[in-house]
Write a protein that holds these residues in place. Structure first.
Motif, PDB file in Angstrom:
ATOM      1  N   ASN A 113      12.168  -8.368  -4.709  1.00  0.00           N
ATOM      2  CA  ASN A 113      12.731  -9.543  -5.382  1.00  0.00           C
ATOM      3  C   ASN A 113      13.173 -10.626  -4.409  1.00  0.00           C
ATOM      4  O   ASN A 113      13.228 -11.806  -4.770  1.00  0.00           O
ATOM      5  N   THR A 114      13.516 -10.230  -3.204  1.00  0.00           N
ATOM      6  CA  THR A 114      14.202 -11.133  -2.277  1.00  0.00           C
ATOM      7  C   THR A 114      13.428 -11.438  -0.996  1.00  0.00           C
ATOM      8  O   THR A 114      13.968 -12.086  -0.092  1.00  0.00           O
ATOM      9  N   THR A 116      12.666  -9.409   1.383  1.00  0.00           N
ATOM     10  CA  THR A 116      13.358  -8.761   2.510  1.00  0.00           C
ATOM     11  C   THR A 116      12.786  -7.372   2.784  1.00  0.00           C
ATOM     12  O   THR A 116      13.455  -6.529   3.365  1.00  0.00           O
ATOM     13  N   TRP A 499      17.130 -16.357  -5.554  1.00  0.00           N
ATOM     14  CA  TRP A 499      17.121 -15.075  -4.848  1.00  0.00           C
ATOM     15  C   TRP A 499      15.975 -14.917  -3.841  1.00  0.00           C
ATOM     16  O   TRP A 499      15.814 -13.861  -3.257  1.00  0.00           O
ATOM     17  N   LYS A 500      15.203 -15.966  -3.642  1.00  0.00           N
ATOM     18  CA  LYS A 500      14.274 -15.939  -2.516  1.00  0.00           C
ATOM     19  C   LYS A 500      15.099 -15.849  -1.239  1.00  0.00           C
ATOM     20  O   LYS A 500      16.047 -16.623  -1.041  1.00  0.00           O
ATOM     21  N   GLY A 502      17.147 -13.561  -0.570  1.00  0.00           N
ATOM     22  CA  GLY A 502      18.389 -12.839  -0.833  1.00  0.00           C
ATOM     23  C   GLY A 502      19.585 -13.724  -1.121  1.00  0.00           C
ATOM     24  O   GLY A 502      20.719 -13.241  -1.162  1.00  0.00           O
TER      25      GLY A 502
END
Length: 535
Positions: A113-114, A116, A499-500, A502
């Motif tokens: 989602n992030t 990371t 949320w790109k 984080g």
């Protein structure tokens, strides 16, 4: 979806229950034969039906993760539901972008989602392993269907002709696997039927070498694939190979540093004008309904992953995952033909804002469920943060019920003609010659008219519009990550979404994340592999 091939495919997996496994070309897969005396043995191939059964297994891997649906997984250490190819492609192509986010905290899933993720991410290991598993399956099928092998078994001429087409389909599916690997991981090994069987360390090839291999394969099989529209529904033909070739040409600047837009224009024009596939002049929602194989939508499906609620036992795989996981909050599963929801997938604010409104009034493709949902995502783990998406449904286009409500009948369009329209326009805008910009405008207006959106003129047509229109037309069809990279908007700060990186409102991410890391487990098994920069 009541066709013989699909029945062969899933009855082979579910009813026969053969415990297929292969000695992998790369030891990280850890898939070793459990019943090699029964499957893919000389005795097995004495039956004329065996060839189509193995081909069916190749296709079935797109939906299911094992020989018994979610159970008996093909890939050691990964459940059959999590290792379904379609599910894995959805994870890497959608959750990493503005189009989707998932609430679940399974393992390393939240890092998707992030942006990371790292080399230990089990979902990246899953898609890497699934791709190479499918490749090993295709390679063994090709080893078992040489002219010499068929002569030894006294295969008659008619079946030999049929097997020649099967071999071309296996090579196409192998090329498809290599495209996913090239797109996601860059430099990967190439193994073919000419390589030895068993555990060894194949040599890592450059992305350009993988591109050249795929290009050569897709061109070469054109003579052997079934003519366009002449194959059984769900199986590929000459047009599918042209589509995949056009797709890698459109992305060639990313893959090999050299643009091939003129080649993409030519192939797209060929598909549009000569393939026999036609634009589905039906409501947009028909394309993603339980009867999309018969309601008119199928006229533009060049390569669908077929589904069947009665024949598949894969609750957590494929389209079943997509529909189940996108139902939650105050949504009623029965409204979408399902037995309930899994409170997982929604979309992000920035994607919703690509549409003129949130009610599918100005564009019928913008099918969001907003009741009890917030547009902003303050908490990724809460399903009610972010609008839900109702694009895929297990109800028929007339509102009727599918065969059952736990596993859907809805086919997934991997390739469709509408995408060809968009590729054609983009390749022209990127400098490809031999096309007609006015014709491209007309093709896009077909999409927009079907969606009830306002039409455009040539003055509206630019690359930013194309990216947005690809989102509106093709969202949740496993294209977004690749598209954003091609437009240089996946990493960096040119395009941000919640949320790109984080951070709630999004932040710039490192450009090395345009490639995924080669899984750490894979490198441990094959120390000759070199990790991608940054990881």
């Amino acid at each position: 979806m009541k066709i013989s091939f699909k029945k062969i495919s899933f009855l082979f997996l579910v009813i026969l229950g053969l415990n297929l496994a292969f000695t992998s070309c790369t030891s990280d897969l850890d898939v070793t034969p459990e019943d090699d005396d029964e499957f893919l043995s000389e005795d097995f191939f004495k039956s004329p039906d065996s060839y189509k059964q193995v081909l069916a297994k190749l296709y079935a891997g797109m939906y299911v993760g094992g020989n018994d649906g979610d159970a008996s997984p093909d890939i050691s250490g990964i459940g059959g539901d999590f290792s379904s190819y379609l599910r894995l492609l959805f994870v890497v192509q959608e959750f990493t972008t503005d189009e989707a986010v998932i609430a679940w905290a399974d393992g390393s899933l939240p890092t998707m989602n992030t942006q990371t993720w790292g080399p230990s991410n089990e979902f990246l290991y899953g898609v890497y392993s699934r791709s190479f598993y499918q490749i090993s399956l295709a390679n063994e099928f090709l080893r078992q269907t040489t002219d010499e092998k068929l002569a030894e078994r006294n295969v008659d001429a008619a079946l030999k002709t049929e097997i020649a087409a099967f071999r071309a389909e296996a090579r196409f599916l192998r090329a498809f696997d290599y495209v996913q690997l090239m797109d996601l991981f860059g430099n990967v090994p190439i193994t073919t039927e000419a390589d030895p069987v068993g555990i060894y360390n194949p040599v890592q090839k450059s992305r350009a070498e993988v591109f050249a291999f795929v290009e050569s394969e897709l061109k070469d099989i054109d003579n052997s694939l079934v003519a366009s529209k002449a194959n059984e529904y769900g199986r590929v033909d000459k047009t599918a190979a042209k589509f995949l070739l056009a797709q890698i040409y459109l992305n060639a600047k990313v893959y090999i540093g050299t643009a091939k837009n003129t080649e993409a224009v030519a192939l797209c024009g060929e598909i549009i004008n000569n393939s026999g596939y036609t634009f589905a002049d039906v409501p947009y929602k028909y394309l993603f309904s339980a009867d999309n194989n018969t309601n008119g939508a199928q006229s533009e499906f060049i390569f669908p992953v077929i589904s069947d609620g009665n024949l598949i036992r894969a609750t957590g795989a494929g389209v079943s995952f997509i529909i189940h996981a996108s139902i939650g909050g105050s949504m009623n599963g029965s409204d979408y033909g399902m037995d309930g929801g899994w409170q997982g997938i929604r979309t992000r604010k920035e994607f919703v804002q690509l549409f003129p409104d949130e009610t599918a009034t100005g564009d019928k493709r913008g099918t969001f469920y907003t009741t009890g949902q917030t547009l902003d995502i303050n908490n990724i783990g809460s399903f009610t943060n972010g609008y839900a998406v109702t694009k895929f449904t297990n109800k028929k286009s007339d509102g009727g019920l599918a065969q059952r409500n736990d596993i859907p009948d809805t086919d997934f369009p991997v390739f469709r003609l509408s995408d060809v329209y968009l590729m054609y326009a983009e390749a022209i805008l990127r400098g490809g010659t031999g096309g007609d910009l006015n014709a491209a405008v007309g093709y896009i207006n077909k999409l927009r008219t079907r969606a009830g959106a306002s039409t455009i003129t040539s003055g509206d047509l630019n690359l930013n519009f194309i990216l947005d229109e690809r989102g509106r037309e093709l969202f949740w069809e496993c294209h977004r990550r690749t598209d954003l990279i091609r437009f240089d908007k996946f990493t960096g700060s040119t395009k941000l979404w919640q949320w790109k990186g984080g951070v709630k409102n999004g932040t710039s991410t490192e450009s090395y994340r345009n490639l995924m890391p080669i899984p750490a487990t894979t490198i441990q098994a094959n120390p000759t592999l070199i990790q991608n920069t940054g990881y």
